[in-house]
Motif scaffolding. Structure first.
Motif, PDB file in Angstrom:
ATOM      1  N   VAL A  64       5.064   8.832  -4.870  1.00 50.49           N
ATOM      2  CA  VAL A  64       5.203   8.391  -3.427  1.00 50.49           C
ATOM      3  C   VAL A  64       4.051   7.737  -3.037  1.00 50.49           C
ATOM      4  CG1 VAL A  64       5.128   9.278  -1.148  1.00 50.49           C
ATOM      5  CG2 VAL A  64       6.374  10.416  -3.002  1.00 50.49           C
ATOM      6  N   ASP A  65       2.877   7.823  -3.498  1.00 50.45           N
ATOM      7  CA  ASP A  65       1.468   7.139  -3.076  1.00 50.45           C
ATOM      8  C   ASP A  65       1.750   5.730  -3.912  1.00 50.45           C
ATOM      9  OD1 ASP A  65       0.607   9.207  -1.671  1.00 50.45           O
ATOM     10  OD2 ASP A  65      -0.770   9.733  -3.347  1.00 50.45           O
ATOM     11  N   ARG A  66       2.200   5.546  -5.145  1.00 48.34           N
ATOM     12  CA  ARG A  66       2.318   4.281  -5.476  1.00 48.34           C
ATOM     13  C   ARG A  66       3.268   3.368  -4.855  1.00 48.34           C
ATOM     14  NH1 ARG A  66       5.045   1.676 -10.056  1.00 48.34           N
ATOM     15  NH2 ARG A  66       3.611   0.315 -11.233  1.00 48.34           N
ATOM     16  N   THR A  67       4.423   4.069  -4.606  1.00 46.22           N
ATOM     17  CA  THR A  67       5.500   3.369  -4.227  1.00 46.22           C
ATOM     18  C   THR A  67       5.206   2.886  -2.817  1.00 46.22           C
ATOM     19  OG1 THR A  67       7.278   4.601  -5.225  1.00 46.22           O
ATOM     20  CG2 THR A  67       7.880   3.562  -3.437  1.00 46.22           C
ATOM     21  N   ARG A  68       4.268   3.770  -1.760  1.00 48.44           N
ATOM     22  CA  ARG A  68       3.897   3.289  -0.588  1.00 48.44           C
ATOM     23  C   ARG A  68       3.128   1.700  -0.959  1.00 48.44           C
ATOM     24  NH1 ARG A  68      -0.567   3.055   1.355  1.00 48.44           N
ATOM     25  NH2 ARG A  68      -1.551   4.559  -0.034  1.00 48.44           N
ATOM     26  N   ARG A  69       2.043   1.988  -1.833  1.00 42.50           N
ATOM     27  CA  ARG A  69       1.278   0.907  -1.978  1.00 42.50           C
ATOM     28  C   ARG A  69       2.006  -0.325  -2.424  1.00 42.50           C
ATOM     29  NH1 ARG A  69      -1.343   5.053  -5.034  1.00 42.50           N
ATOM     30  NH2 ARG A  69      -1.026   3.794  -6.968  1.00 42.50           N
ATOM     31  N   GLU A  71       5.174  -1.017  -1.596  1.00 39.01           N
ATOM     32  CA  GLU A  71       5.970  -1.494  -0.551  1.00 39.01           C
ATOM     33  C   GLU A  71       4.933  -2.056   0.465  1.00 39.01           C
ATOM     34  OE1 GLU A  71       8.026   1.896   0.736  1.00 39.01           O
ATOM     35  OE2 GLU A  71       9.706   1.544  -0.977  1.00 39.01           O
ATOM     36  N   SER A  72       3.813  -1.654   0.793  1.00 40.03           N
ATOM     37  CA  SER A  72       3.046  -2.262   1.741  1.00 40.03           C
ATOM     38  C   SER A  72       2.218  -3.419   1.200  1.00 40.03           C
ATOM     39  CB  SER A  72       2.009  -1.229   2.164  1.00 40.03           C
ATOM     40  OG  SER A  72       0.756  -0.817   1.035  1.00 40.03           O
TER      41      SER A  72
END
Length: 97
Positions: A64-69, A71-72
């Motif tokens: 989840v953290d990797r995906t957020r990074r 996407e941002s």
């Protein structure tokens, strides 16, 4: 670029072109230390089965953290959020079956 490096340079003559690189050594040491820290945080053998849910949650949280990074734009991944456009090859294409 890979063919240029492979056929037009002497880089393949070396067992390890990064041997002695302070940057590679430092990055490798940091990765090794982080992996050992994570492994040492895993519960001891008799409790590992009880820890499966916790370990799954850690894995999901990490993704989840990797995906957020990504996407941002904080984490760049070539072909995903940077360099996503392609151009025709100046060499043309050949079809293979």
């Amino acid at each position: 670029m890979q063919q240029v490096l492979a056929f037009e340079s002497d880089l393949l003559e070396y067992d390890d072109i990064f041997d002695g690189s302070r940057v590679i050594d430092a990055r490798t040491a940091a990765l090794r230390d982080a992996a050992w820290a994570e492994l040492n945080d895993v519960p001891r053998p008799r409790r590992r089965f009880e820890a499966i849910d916790e370990l799954k949650n850690r894995l999901v949280g990490s993704m989840v953290d990797r995906t957020r990074r990504i996407e941002s734009g904080e984490q760049q991944v070539v072909g995903v959020n940077v360099f996503t456009e392609t151009a025709s090859s100046p060499l043309g294409t050949t079809e293979t079956s």
